[in-house]
Design an enzyme around this catalytic site. Structure first.
Site, PDB file in Angstrom:
ATOM      1  N   SER A  85     -64.238   5.696  20.846  1.00 13.53           N
ATOM      2  CA  SER A  85     -64.429   5.609  22.232  1.00 13.53           C
ATOM      3  C   SER A  85     -63.434   6.616  23.142  1.00 13.53           C
ATOM      4  CB  SER A  85     -64.193   4.256  22.883  1.00 13.53           C
ATOM      5  OG  SER A  85     -64.381   4.292  24.368  1.00 13.53           O
ATOM      6  N   TYR A 102     -67.129   8.505  21.756  1.00  6.05           N
ATOM      7  CA  TYR A 102     -68.187   8.577  22.706  1.00  6.05           C
ATOM      8  C   TYR A 102     -67.560   8.618  24.143  1.00  6.05           C
ATOM      9  CZ  TYR A 102     -70.534   6.267  18.742  1.00  6.05           C
ATOM     10  OH  TYR A 102     -71.044   5.713  17.370  1.00  6.05           O
ATOM     11  N   ASN A 158     -75.097  -9.066  13.090  1.00 14.85           N
ATOM     12  CA  ASN A 158     -75.097 -10.636  13.286  1.00 14.85           C
ATOM     13  C   ASN A 158     -75.930 -11.094  14.507  1.00 14.85           C
ATOM     14  OD1 ASN A 158     -73.485  -9.918  15.274  1.00 14.85           O
ATOM     15  ND2 ASN A 158     -71.667 -11.135  14.837  1.00 14.85           N
ATOM     16  N   TYR A 183     -60.047  -4.315  23.851  1.00 13.83           N
ATOM     17  CA  TYR A 183     -60.961  -3.750  23.566  1.00 13.83           C
ATOM     18  C   TYR A 183     -60.576  -2.247  23.128  1.00 13.83           C
ATOM     19  CZ  TYR A 183     -64.987  -0.504  23.200  1.00 13.83           C
ATOM     20  OH  TYR A 183     -65.939   0.350  22.781  1.00 13.83           O
ATOM     21  N   ASP A 224     -72.905 -11.076   9.348  1.00 15.40           N
ATOM     22  CA  ASP A 224     -71.760 -10.908   9.929  1.00 15.40           C
ATOM     23  C   ASP A 224     -70.627 -10.186   9.114  1.00 15.40           C
ATOM     24  OD1 ASP A 224     -69.267 -11.315  11.422  1.00 15.40           O
ATOM     25  OD2 ASP A 224     -70.265 -13.103  12.322  1.00 15.40           O
ATOM     26  N   GLY A 248     -57.628  -1.005  35.815  1.00 11.85           N
ATOM     27  CA  GLY A 248     -57.880  -0.362  34.696  1.00 11.85           C
ATOM     28  C   GLY A 248     -58.745   0.952  34.657  1.00 11.85           C
ATOM     29  N   ASN A 276     -71.674  -4.922  33.208  1.00 11.27           N
ATOM     30  CA  ASN A 276     -70.315  -4.326  33.522  1.00 11.27           C
ATOM     31  C   ASN A 276     -70.655  -2.809  33.733  1.00 11.27           C
ATOM     32  OD1 ASN A 276     -68.553  -6.687  33.225  1.00 11.27           O
ATOM     33  ND2 ASN A 276     -69.099  -6.298  31.097  1.00 11.27           N
ATOM     34  N   ARG A 336     -66.903  10.297  35.458  1.00  6.10           N
ATOM     35  CA  ARG A 336     -67.223  10.077  34.025  1.00  6.10           C
ATOM     36  C   ARG A 336     -68.160  10.845  33.466  1.00  6.10           C
ATOM     37  NH1 ARG A 336     -63.595   7.570  35.313  1.00  6.10           N
ATOM     38  NH2 ARG A 336     -63.277   5.394  35.242  1.00  6.10           N
ATOM     39  N   ILE A 347     -76.902   1.544  20.823  1.00  8.13           N
ATOM     40  CA  ILE A 347     -76.429   2.901  20.336  1.00  8.13           C
ATOM     41  C   ILE A 347     -77.102   2.838  19.031  1.00  8.13           C
ATOM     42  CG2 ILE A 347     -74.888   4.752  19.670  1.00  8.13           C
ATOM     43  CD1 ILE A 347     -73.144   3.545  21.878  1.00  8.13           C
ATOM     44  N   LYS A 354     -59.814  -0.023  18.901  1.00  7.55           N
ATOM     45  CA  LYS A 354     -60.598   1.164  18.727  1.00  7.55           C
ATOM     46  C   LYS A 354     -59.092   2.074  18.199  1.00  7.55           C
ATOM     47  CE  LYS A 354     -64.861   0.726  19.748  1.00  7.55           C
ATOM     48  NZ  LYS A 354     -65.759   0.622  18.657  1.00  7.55           N
ATOM     49  N   GLY A 413     -78.075  -3.152  17.912  1.00  7.82           N
ATOM     50  CA  GLY A 413     -77.505  -2.581  19.238  1.00  7.82           C
ATOM     51  C   GLY A 413     -78.112  -1.485  20.027  1.00  7.82           C
TER      52      GLY A 413
END
Ligand code: NAD
Ligand code: UDP
Length: 335
Positions: free
Chosen positions: A124, A176, A32, A148, A58, A293, A197, A230, A12, A152, A10
């Site tokens: 996160s 992060y 996976n 999500y 997986d 959100g 997103n 941010r 990161i 975490k 992925g």
């Protein structure tokens, strides 16, 4: 003496694999490929001139995972693997709980069976919810506003419980802030499925002509220019934070939590302007309503990571923008 990297193909993960290989680590990667392509790892191998061992496994397949531990001498695990889309997690919460929670529990059980008790986990800044003040230190209260974020939060608790039950576990939770940018080579970078997103990949896809304009979500926040703030962090700095965490694990710290951010916040409009300045690309944008959100301002106090691990972010917003654009412009359609 190998490091297992879950989710290493992925965004990161592959940047971290690159830094780890360059630092001389031997790597085993499990992914996976549900949100990535093996091409990222091929490029990491080409960039470093070194190879790693990849298993398309997986984490829900415990037997397959166990066989990886049986085959290799793994000393520590960096655990990136997980699903990360907030919107998707609201739509299909069970998938998120199953993948992220069961995947992590399976991993820890297999680690325990093979007596591997050194773990770095990708948490996160989302676990801070709407912070009461800024900057955010690691001892701030936690909350979750979507499934999500809740995965975490729950995983953090599971890992803390594991350490309390067996002090032989060394566990570092890395929270992060907002990872952006790409390796300076422009060969690896963020390659989201579908319409992004997140802000930076959206901007780069507008710049490259895949999307017509950016919608700026909200202009009435309590911030200097009304748009949300941010703490953006260059993904290479973030990757290097994992090397610092591995070095820390070798000191047997028990359980520890670190913010990985720069300590500096930028508004959406500041990011757009920084991107335009760094790249010479014009970003057409329009104001849009707030995104449900979203909170007004989030930025880290990153001093604990420096004091205890000697790590701090080196790269500024213009390098983040330049490197994100270098990746996108050389790979307009991703890998
Ligand atoms: P990513 O989607 O690019 O990487 C995650 C990788 O995990 C993917 O390659 C995916 O295929 C793999 N994966 C997912 N479920 C798996 C499973 N069950 N078994 C094996 N592999 C699986 O995401 P990323 O941006 O590189 O994020 C890495 C980690 O950091 C994630 O845990 C994410 O939640 C966390 N994180 C990311 C951000 C961010 O903004 N990118 C911010 C905070 C935390
Ligand atoms: N944002 C935006 N337009 C977009 C995507 C994001 O204005 O198309 C804003 C978003 O509202 C937030 C900031 O950019 O204030 C960073 O959003 P991102 O999704 O990248 O990260 P988050 O902090 O939400 O995890």
């Amino acid at each position: 003496m190998e490091i297992l990297v879950t989710g290493g193909a992925g965004y990161i993960g592959c940047h971290t694999c690159l830094e780890l290989l360059q630092a001389g680590y031997d790597l085993v990667v499990v992914d996976n490929l549900s949100n990535s392509k093996q091409a990222s790892l091929a490029r990491v191998e080409r960039l470093t001139g070194k190879s790693l061992t990849f298993y398309p496994i997986d984490l829900l397949d415990k037997a397959a995972l166990s066989s990886v531990f049986a085959r290799h001498t793994i000393t520590a695990v960096i655990h990136f693997a997980g699903l990360k889309s907030v919107n998707e997690s609201v739509a299909v919460p069970l998938l998120y709980y199953q993948n992220n929670l069961t995947g992590t529990i399976n991993l820890c059980q297999v680690m325990q069976q093979h007596n591997v008790k050194n773990l770095v986990f990708s948490s996160s800044a989302t676990v801070y919810g709407e912070p009461a003040s800024l900057p955010i230190t690691e001892d701030f209260p936690r909350s979750a506003v979507n499934p999500y974020g809740r995965t975490k939060l729950i995983i953090e608790d599971i890992l803390m419980d594991l350490h309390h039950a067996d002090a032989a576990w060394n566990i570092i939770l890395l929270r992060y802030f907002n990872p952006v940018g790409a390796h300076t080579s422009g060969q690896i970078g963020e390659d989201p499925n579908g319409i992004p997103n997140n802000l930076m990949p959206f901007i780069t896809q507008v710049a490259v002509g895949r999307l017509p304009e950016l919608a700026v979500f909200g202009n009435d926040y309590h911030t200097p220019d009304g748009t949300a703030v941010r703490d953006y962090i260059h993904v290479v700095d973030l990757a290097q934070g994992h090397l610092a965490a591995l070095a820390k694990l070798a000191q047997q710290p028990g359980a520890a939590i670190y913010n990985l951010g720069t300590g500096r916040g930028y508004s959406v409009l500041e990011v757009i302007h920084a991107f335009e300045q760094a790249t010479g690309q014009k970003i057409p944008y329009r104001q849009a309503p707030r995104r449900p959100g979203d909170v007004a301002s989030v930025y880290a106090d990153a001093s604990k990571a420096f004091q205890e691990m000697g790590w701090r972010a080196q790269k500024g917003i213009s390098e983040m923008c330049r490197d994100a654009w270098n990746w996108q412009s050389h790979n307009p359609n991703g890998y």
